[in-house]
Design a protein around this motif. Structure first.
Motif, mmCIF file in Angstrom:
data_model
loop_
_atom_site.group_PDB
_atom_site.id
_atom_site.type_symbol
_atom_site.label_atom_id
_atom_site.label_comp_id
_atom_site.label_asym_id
_atom_site.label_seq_id
_atom_site.Cartn_x
_atom_site.Cartn_y
_atom_site.Cartn_z
ATOM 1 N N ASP A 140 0.819 -1.215 0.000
ATOM 2 C CA ASP A 140 0.000 0.000 0.000
ATOM 3 C C ASP A 140 0.849 1.261 0.000
ATOM 4 N N GLN A 141 2.004 1.199 0.664
ATOM 5 C CA GLN A 141 2.880 2.355 0.766
ATOM 6 C C GLN A 141 4.327 1.886 0.816
ATOM 7 N N VAL A 142 5.232 2.830 0.601
ATOM 8 C CA VAL A 142 6.665 2.566 0.729
ATOM 9 C C VAL A 142 7.183 3.342 1.931
ATOM 10 N N LEU A 143 7.881 2.653 2.816
ATOM 11 C CA LEU A 143 8.553 3.295 3.934
ATOM 12 C C LEU A 143 10.003 3.531 3.525
ATOM 13 N N PHE A 144 10.388 4.794 3.433
ATOM 14 C CA PHE A 144 11.733 5.133 2.984
ATOM 15 C C PHE A 144 12.702 5.094 4.166
ATOM 16 N N ALA A 145 13.802 4.364 3.965
ATOM 17 C CA ALA A 145 14.820 4.200 5.004
ATOM 18 C C ALA A 145 16.196 4.236 4.349
ATOM 19 N N PRO A 146 16.580 5.373 3.742
ATOM 20 C CA PRO A 146 17.857 5.435 3.030
ATOM 21 C C PRO A 146 19.031 5.155 3.964
ATOM 22 N N GLY A 147 19.938 4.288 3.505
ATOM 23 C CA GLY A 147 21.066 3.905 4.353
ATOM 24 C C GLY A 147 20.659 3.108 5.565
ATOM 25 N N GLY A 148 19.414 2.621 5.566
ATOM 26 C CA GLY A 148 18.926 1.823 6.684
ATOM 27 C C GLY A 148 18.243 2.608 7.778
ATOM 28 N N GLU A 149 18.267 3.965 7.708
ATOM 29 C CA GLU A 149 17.625 4.787 8.737
ATOM 30 C C GLU A 149 16.168 5.057 8.371
ATOM 31 N N VAL A 150 15.259 4.651 9.238
ATOM 32 C CA VAL A 150 13.827 4.768 8.967
ATOM 33 C C VAL A 150 13.407 6.238 8.996
ATOM 34 N N GLN A 151 12.677 6.671 7.949
ATOM 35 C CA GLN A 151 12.173 8.044 7.893
ATOM 36 C C GLN A 151 10.639 8.054 7.898
ATOM 37 N N GLU A 152 10.026 8.096 6.714
ATOM 38 C CA GLU A 152 8.570 8.134 6.614
ATOM 39 C C GLU A 152 8.137 7.501 5.303
ATOM 40 N N THR A 153 6.833 7.360 5.108
ATOM 41 C CA THR A 153 6.335 6.845 3.837
ATOM 42 C C THR A 153 6.130 8.012 2.880
ATOM 43 N N GLY A 154 5.627 7.705 1.692
ATOM 44 C CA GLY A 154 5.424 8.748 0.704
ATOM 45 C C GLY A 154 4.409 9.787 1.106
ATOM 46 N N ALA A 155 3.514 9.467 2.046
ATOM 47 C CA ALA A 155 2.444 10.410 2.387
ATOM 48 C C ALA A 155 2.097 10.437 3.868
ATOM 49 N N ALA A 156 2.920 9.846 4.729
ATOM 50 C CA ALA A 156 2.563 9.790 6.154
ATOM 51 C C ALA A 156 3.795 9.536 7.008
ATOM 52 N N ASN A 157 3.699 9.951 8.271
ATOM 53 C CA ASN A 157 4.736 9.638 9.249
ATOM 54 C C ASN A 157 4.556 8.212 9.764
ATOM 55 N N PHE A 158 5.645 7.643 10.299
ATOM 56 C CA PHE A 158 5.668 6.234 10.708
ATOM 57 C C PHE A 158 5.937 6.143 12.205
ATOM 58 N N LEU A 159 5.147 5.305 12.895
ATOM 59 C CA LEU A 159 5.297 5.108 14.324
ATOM 60 C C LEU A 159 5.300 3.623 14.657
ATOM 61 N N LEU A 160 6.127 3.248 15.627
ATOM 62 C CA LEU A 160 6.085 1.926 16.234
ATOM 63 C C LEU A 160 5.448 2.073 17.610
ATOM 64 N N LEU A 161 4.551 1.150 17.958
ATOM 65 C CA LEU A 161 3.779 1.294 19.185
ATOM 66 C C LEU A 161 3.739 0.002 19.986
ATOM 67 N N ARG A 162 3.916 0.139 21.270
ATOM 68 C CA ARG A 162 3.582 -0.891 22.242
ATOM 69 C C ARG A 162 2.666 -0.246 23.271
ATOM 70 N N LYS A 163 2.040 -1.035 24.094
ATOM 71 C CA LYS A 163 1.212 -0.469 25.147
ATOM 72 C C LYS A 163 2.089 0.404 26.040
ATOM 73 N N GLY A 164 1.781 1.701 26.073
ATOM 74 C CA GLY A 164 2.534 2.613 26.905
ATOM 75 C C GLY A 164 3.864 3.066 26.352
ATOM 76 N N HIS A 165 4.156 2.794 25.073
ATOM 77 C CA HIS A 165 5.478 3.100 24.522
ATOM 78 C C HIS A 165 5.357 3.375 23.022
ATOM 79 N N ILE A 166 5.943 4.479 22.549
ATOM 80 C CA ILE A 166 5.956 4.829 21.129
ATOM 81 C C ILE A 166 7.381 5.179 20.723
ATOM 82 N N LEU A 167 7.792 4.673 19.571
ATOM 83 C CA LEU A 167 9.077 5.011 18.973
ATOM 84 C C LEU A 167 8.836 5.586 17.583
ATOM 85 N N THR A 168 9.425 6.754 17.302
ATOM 86 C CA THR A 168 9.298 7.361 15.985
ATOM 87 C C THR A 168 10.554 8.190 15.692
#
Length: 351
Positions: A219-247
């Motif tokens: 559905d989308q591409v998550l751009f991570a040039p050089g292996g560093e995670v940035q964002e997709t073509g049209a949205a920001n990217f978040l990793l979530l656990r209960k009580g914890h967010i990494l972005t």
């Protein structure tokens, strides 16, 4: 003796439930009135309201040759009491002015742009849908100087337009988990325009997105040039656990999303640990073992990711479904936008 015939009881027929109306795709319907202002001879002219329709533009206009254009996107909501309220209008105006400066376009006054937005809403007030719909606002600024030799010269003429579009529930058929292809070689944008909301960035992401859709049903591409995670073509990217967010921490490489900021602020209010920092694909895939992932943006607010695709291998998150933390955070932010729970940060402007 034959007993008398008994009249058969009439059959009870339950009428079918009315089908939900089929709504137009997001952004395909425009409200009837737009507001336009022009910059010429070193000053902005008075804004005018006019019917939405084609606009004449010179074929040598700066925007057509050198992509001198930026825009914004945000929503106004009709609350249960009938009032219309805009979500984080001031923040979106400030971001548009930052984009304007980055592209060296004539900069409108913040108060002027705010008034144009208010006028657009007032002129189209009857077009604001009831919840779960909203009126999407799209200011756009573009250079109109007629000069095809101006590659190294900023536009000294420009047009500012505020459009409105009634939109309905983005997930009318239910939220579906997204398939995201991880591109770990190429960048989405040039670093100096990463945080600028300009059409060229979206155009650059379109080819890789279509290719990933063709090869991986992504559905989308998550751009991570050089292996560093940035964002997709049209949205920001978040990793979530209960009580914890990494972005990703804010830097010049990607758009500083207003929805992202709102979600992180709200999460901190609720006691979440929020990490904003650089992280790489390998750490993301470690998180994928027991975490959720989501994309944040104005249109969908927060959309759950079910699968990450990296170098031909698929990694499921939340069993391939939308995770509970994603659903919980999205619902809370939507409830603030609709006036169903208190706005503690002054994010809403009543029109």
């Amino acid at each position: 003796m034959t007993p008398p015939a008994t009249a058969a009881a009439p059959l009870k027929v339950t009428p079918p439930s009315p089908a939900a109306p089929v709504r137009p795709a997001f952004g395909t319907v425009l409200a009837p009135t737009m507001v336009v202002a022009r910059f010429r001879d070193g000053k902005w002219g008075a804004p005018e309201s006019r019917p939405v329709g084609p606009m004449e533009i010179h074929p040598a206009a700066h925007v057509l040759h050198y992509a001198s254009s930026c825009f914004e996107g945000f929503k106004a909501y009709r609350w249960a009491d009938g009032s219309v309220n805009v979500f984080r209008m001031d923040r979106h105006i400030q971001r548009m002015l930052q984009s304007t400066r980055a592209l060296v376009l004539p900069e409108p006054d913040a108060a002027q742009l705010a008034q144009m937005i208010r006028t657009t809403i007032e002129q189209n007030r009857s077009e604001v849908p009831e919840a779960p719909g909203a009126l999407y606002l799209r200011p756009i600024l573009f250079g109109t100087t007629p000069n095809i030799g101006a590659a190294a010269t900023p536009a000294d003429e420009a047009t500012l337009v505020v459009l409105a579009s009634p939109v309905w529930d983005y997930f009318a058929g239910g939220m579906k988990p997204l398939r995201i292809f991880v591109e770990d070689q190429n960048s989405r944008t040039a670093s100096q325009t990463g945080r600028v909301k300009t059409g060229g960035n979206y155009a650059a992401a379109l080819g890789p997105t279509l290719e990933a859709r063709k090869l991986y049903k992504a559905d989308q591409v998550l751009f991570a040039p050089g292996g560093e995670v940035q964002e997709t073509g049209a949205a920001n990217f978040l990793l979530l656990r209960k009580g914890h967010i990494l972005t990703r921490g804010l830097d010049a490489t990607f758009l500083h999303g207003v929805t992202r900021d709102s979600l992180l602020t709200m999460a901190r209010d609720d006691g979440y640990k929020v990490e904003e920092r650089i992280f790489d694909v390998s750490e993301m895939l470690e998180w994928a073992r027991d975490a959720e992932a989501a994309l944040s943006g104005t249109a969908a607010v927060l959309a759950g990711v079910g699968v990450l695709i990296h170098r031909g291998k698929e990694y499921q998150l939340s069993g391939g479904d939308v995770g509970p933390t994603t659903l919980e955070l999205r619902q809370k932010l939507v409830s603030i936008q609709r006036g169903e729970i208190a706005d503690r940060h002054g994010w809403l402007t009543k029109i």
